[in-house]
Design an enzyme around this catalytic site. Structure first.
Site, mmCIF file in Angstrom:
data_model
loop_
_atom_site.group_PDB
_atom_site.id
_atom_site.type_symbol
_atom_site.label_atom_id
_atom_site.label_comp_id
_atom_site.label_asym_id
_atom_site.label_seq_id
_atom_site.Cartn_x
_atom_site.Cartn_y
_atom_site.Cartn_z
ATOM 1 N N LYS B 197 1.138 -1.207 -0.161
ATOM 2 C CA LYS B 197 0.064 0.025 -0.074
ATOM 3 C C LYS B 197 0.876 1.417 0.035
ATOM 4 O O LYS B 197 1.485 1.533 1.006
ATOM 5 C CB LYS B 197 -0.749 -0.010 1.228
ATOM 6 C CG LYS B 197 -2.013 1.218 0.924
ATOM 7 C CD LYS B 197 -2.676 1.597 2.316
ATOM 8 C CE LYS B 197 -1.896 2.843 3.034
ATOM 9 N NZ LYS B 197 -1.872 3.960 2.365
ATOM 10 N N GLU B 271 10.769 0.942 9.877
ATOM 11 C CA GLU B 271 11.572 1.968 9.693
ATOM 12 C C GLU B 271 10.813 3.218 10.051
ATOM 13 O O GLU B 271 10.117 3.719 9.130
ATOM 14 C CB GLU B 271 12.077 1.999 8.359
ATOM 15 C CG GLU B 271 13.514 2.344 8.182
ATOM 16 C CD GLU B 271 13.575 3.930 7.790
ATOM 17 O OE1 GLU B 271 13.243 4.699 8.460
ATOM 18 O OE2 GLU B 271 13.290 4.231 6.354
ATOM 19 N N CYS B 305 13.639 10.549 6.622
ATOM 20 C CA CYS B 305 13.659 10.021 8.055
ATOM 21 C C CYS B 305 15.016 10.173 8.550
ATOM 22 O O CYS B 305 14.987 10.290 9.785
ATOM 23 C CB CYS B 305 13.124 8.685 8.058
ATOM 24 S SG CYS B 305 13.885 7.684 6.968
ATOM 25 N N GLU B 402 10.663 15.237 15.411
ATOM 26 C CA GLU B 402 11.058 15.150 14.048
ATOM 27 C C GLU B 402 10.133 16.028 13.429
ATOM 28 O O GLU B 402 8.861 16.230 13.384
ATOM 29 C CB GLU B 402 10.800 13.880 13.612
ATOM 30 C CG GLU B 402 11.086 13.780 12.191
ATOM 31 C CD GLU B 402 11.003 12.045 11.623
ATOM 32 O OE1 GLU B 402 9.845 11.595 11.936
ATOM 33 O OE2 GLU B 402 11.836 11.582 10.728
#
Lengths: 314, 491
Positions: B197, B271, B305, B402
């Site tokens: 997906k 991850e 990331c 983040e």
């Protein structure tokens, strides 16, 4: 950035020179090459391309440095530099014609009143292997014959042996012998090999009074590359910030196509900026490049290629 | 004519005569269709309940295409197709599976321009990056894992490692096709079948990849692509027919997934986020370090990331490095992702832009000093100027959370020990960068940094041969390299 007060000068020991030059920031080879390569992917089109081509033409030191050079060949080159396209007066003239010292007189004669400067290599070009006295005589002869610009080579042997003071003093002596002539100092980056060496040699030359730093003689295996030219640009940028004195950069050898020339202008534009985007501060040492620029210029203006038979062979 | 004597003062930085003309890559090569179906069992079909959603170009906010929205029934159909395809696919000799993967890799190379343009349209990233970074890496991943397919018994996971079965894979929007490659290539090489997906905001290259699977003659059901939002992803992860779940995305969603699969037979790799430190010592190669800082945080609009979002610079050179960095940031070109000279493109979604803006505002409110170079942002679309925060402390939100945008927080340190302590002072641990000319210090630091990837004198370098993954809240499991096989093998 080094403080002006900490610069070694004439008479400083090799240890002092070493401490200073080896205290300059290191150069990461991979990073430098990647940056140069990435700037090489800029897509320069339309009016920007037109500007770049004309600017590149105006920055050329049209060069002939062969054992077989004759007065006739030099005169032909001078005519080409003064009016690169006989049928189109809107084409800018080249910056200079670059010859060996014995042909300076011929070039001066041929270029009188054109606005194109005469540059001469000197100091036992290209190897630089001669006594200092001979190099000074070589330089003075070229200046006396009317050269407005002197392209000297540094003593790579002394540099690689760590005798930085000798390299500095020789450049300073030639600078003095140049009088009013403009001094371009050829580092011969292909023989210095590492980027750290190139940065150090560049600082030596600038501190010794170079008006320009120049990558190469065009006579060794590796001449101007985008990466070593980028490094010189970063050095002159830092030198200006540290001392207030602007030094020019000349990329020489191996630049043959318009595409290459435009890449060099992009390097200038995106590192040191428009302040260096003139023939006063940036030069391209080349011979065959000019015709390719003329053909690309024609293509840009008319939409079709003229072909090599429509530019002059010199 | 050049003057023989140097001018005492240089010309000021005036209006630049060398302004680049627009160099747009034509969008037509993307060959967009008005609508796309789900790719199930080798065929495109509408969602069972007929639902669709629009995917939008972040640079213009214009709809690009209409895409089917997968529901529970579609998830069940896709998993069933993958289950049905698994016995034959896993029974193929490795060399036969490799042929398909090599074919896919070559097709990706052949169609790379089309894929790059499509990626930039749908994601907003500059064409220079999708063309020069994403697509070459995508092809390289398929080539690399194609090479492993017939050598699995020599990979160090036992004499006869077996595939797991059906892999349910959910990927993010920041590197749509590259994350697909990271997931699909090792799964197929090991003999698994896949239901993938893609992110809701970037479904198009995954669907184009489905076409490439058809073109490569891949047996039906081996790869299935379900487009949709988080609900479709949740349904896929929860489906009992899935043997393995692989997720790349936010830490919050990663936690939910871990809860969902807990207590089941499903294997899981995650991850997740990061807050990487890019550590610059006083003996660093300054010019290249500045490039590395720029690459570290402004690559892909900072939607990375492993972005180097915390710059830790030794106090003795901080002023010099920040000055050089600002000078460099002035030359960044922000704008049309399809212009070949664009360095920073559009933020992927309005939601992401809101999050970046909110955190940047928090940085200012907490007392950090905000700076951006002068740059004109386009009027339509979602944009955020490259931003630098100085006077940041470890306690500030912009140093801890983040941001996933082009926002860099600058902190200082005095000694290597302090650099390690500050770099490790984060719940994440995905990547780190070290800039120094001293080789022994690189090794000393790398031993102590709690990060899955440590780059020395470079940043954001990826290679299919190199394992990638995190510590702590950055997730677990490794992707890439020999290590990446383990996640798809019953070793």
């Amino acid at each position: 950035m080094p403080d002006t007060a900490t610069f070694p000068g004439p008479g400083a020991s090799n240890a002092a020179w070493r401490a200073f030059l080896h205290g300059l920031p290191g150069v990461d080879a991979v990073g430098l090459q990647e940056r140069a390569a990435r700037l090489g992917t800029r897509s320069i089109k339309e009016s920007a391309k037109g500007f770049a081509i004309d600017t590149a033409i105006s920055m050329i030191d049209l060069t002939t440095l062969e054992g077989a050079d004759t007065p006739g060949r030099v005169r032909a080159l001078c005519a080409k530099a003064a009016g690169p396209e006989p049928t189109d007066r809107s084409v800018p003239r080249a910056a200079a014609v670059c010859v060996y010292p014995d042909l300076v007189g011929t070039a001066v004669e041929a270029l009188r009143g054109t606005g194109v400067a005469v540059a001469s290599v000197a100091t036992a070009f290209p190897s630089g292997r001669a006594p200092l006295e001979a190099k000074l005589v070589d330089t003075r002869a070229a200046v006396a014959a009317g050269a407005a610009e002197i392209d000297m080579v540094i003593d790579r042997g002394a540099f690689l042996a760590g005798d930085y003071l000798a390299v500095f003093e020789e450049i300073a002596a030639i600078r003095e012998a140049c009088g009013d002539a403009h001094l371009k100092v050829i580092l011969e980056t292909g023989e210095l090999v590492t980027y750290d060496n190139i940065r150090r040699a560049c600082w030596l030359a600038m501190l010794a009074g170079a008006d320009f730093v120049k990558t190469s003689t065009g006579k060794v295996a590796v001449n101007a590359t985008p990466a070593n030219t980028l490094l010189l640009l970063l050095a002159v940028r830092d030198f200006l910030a540290a001392t207030g004195r602007q030094v020019g950069v000349k990329a020489a050898g191996g630049i043959r196509t318009s595409k290459d020339a435009v890449k060099y202008l992009v390097l200038v534009n995106e590192t040191v900026g428009p302040a260096w985007l003139t023939p006063r501060w940036f030069r391209l040492g080349a011979s065959s490049l000019l015709n390719d620029l003329l053909m690309q210029r024609h293509k840009l203006r008319t939409g079709s290629y003229s072909g090599p038979d429509y530019v002059t062979v010199d | 004519m050049p003057e023989p004597t140097p001018e005492p003062t240089p010309a000021p930085r005036a209006e630049n005569p060398f302004a680049y003309s627009p160099a747009p890559q034509s969008a037509s090569v993307a060959a967009l269709a008005p609508s796309y179906g789900l790719f199930i069992d080798g065929e495109f079909r509408p969602a069972a309940d007929g639902r669709v959603f629009k995917t939008v170009a972040p640079a213009s906010e214009e709809a690009l295409s209409e895409v089917a929205e997968a529901g529970q029934e579609d998830v069940a159909a896709a998993v069933a197709a993958a289950r049905a395809a698994f016995p034959a696919w896993s029974a193929l000799p490795g060399a036969e599976r490799a042929k398909y993967l090599f074919r896919i890799a070559r097709l990706i190379q052949e169609r790379s321009r089309e894929l790059a343009v499509l990626e930039s349209l749908d994601n907003g990233k500059p064409i220079r990056e999708s063309r020069d970074v994403d697509l070459p890496l995508v092809a390289a991943h398929f080539f690399y894992y194609a090479g492993w397919a017939d050598k699995l018994e020599h990979a160090g996971f036992g004499p006869r490692p077996r595939p797991l079965g059906v892999a349910g894979q959910v990927i993010p929007w920041n590197f749509p096709l590259l994350m697909l490659a990271w997931k699909v290539a090792p799964a197929l090489a090991c003999g698994n079948t896949v239901v993938l997906k893609p992110a809701e905001t970037t479904p198009l290259t995954a669907l184009r990849f489905a076409e490439i699977c058809v073109q490569a003659g891949l047996p039906r059901g081996v790869v299935n692509i379900l487009t949709g939002d988080g609900a479709a992803g949740a349904a896929l992860v929860a489906h009992p027919g899935v043997d393995k779940v692989a997720f790349t995305g936010s830490t919050a969603v990663g936690r939910e997934i871990a809860r969902t699969v807990a207590g089941s037979r499903k294997r899981l790799t995650l991850e997740l986020g990061g807050k990487a430190a890019n550590i610059v010592f006083e003996d660093a190669p300054v010019d290249q370090a500045v490039e590395g800082i720029v690459d570290g945080i402004f690559f892909n609009q900072g939607h990375v990331c492993c972005a180097g979002s915390r710059l830790l610079v030794q106090e003795s050179v901080a002023e010099e490095v920040v000055a050089a960095l600002k000078e460099r940031m002035r030359t960044l070109r922000v704008g049309d992702p399809l212009d070949k000279n664009t360095d920073i493109g559009a933020v992927n979604s309005a939601a992401q832009l809101a999050r970046i803006s909110e955190l940047a505002a928090a940085g200012e409110a907490e007392g950090a000093e905000r700076w951006s170079p002068p740059c004109e942002l386009p009027e339509t679309g979602w944009w955020f100027a490259p931003t630098l925060f100085t006077h940041v402390s470890q306690a500030h939100r912009i140093a801890r959370e983040e941001i996933f945008g082009p926002v860099l927080s600058v902190l200082t340190f005095r000694t290597p020990e302090e650099a390690v302590a500050k770099a490790n002072n984060t719940p994440y641990g995905l990547s780190a960068g070290i800039w120094t000319e001293k080789g022994s210090r690189i090794l000393w630091m790398a031993d102590r940094l709690r990060a899955g990837v440590v780059w020395a004198n470079t940043f954001n370098k990826f290679d299919p041969t190199s394992p990638f993954g995190g510590y702590q809240e950055s997730g677990y499991g490794r992707e890439g390299g020999r290590h990446g096989l383990e996640a798809y093998l019953n070793a």
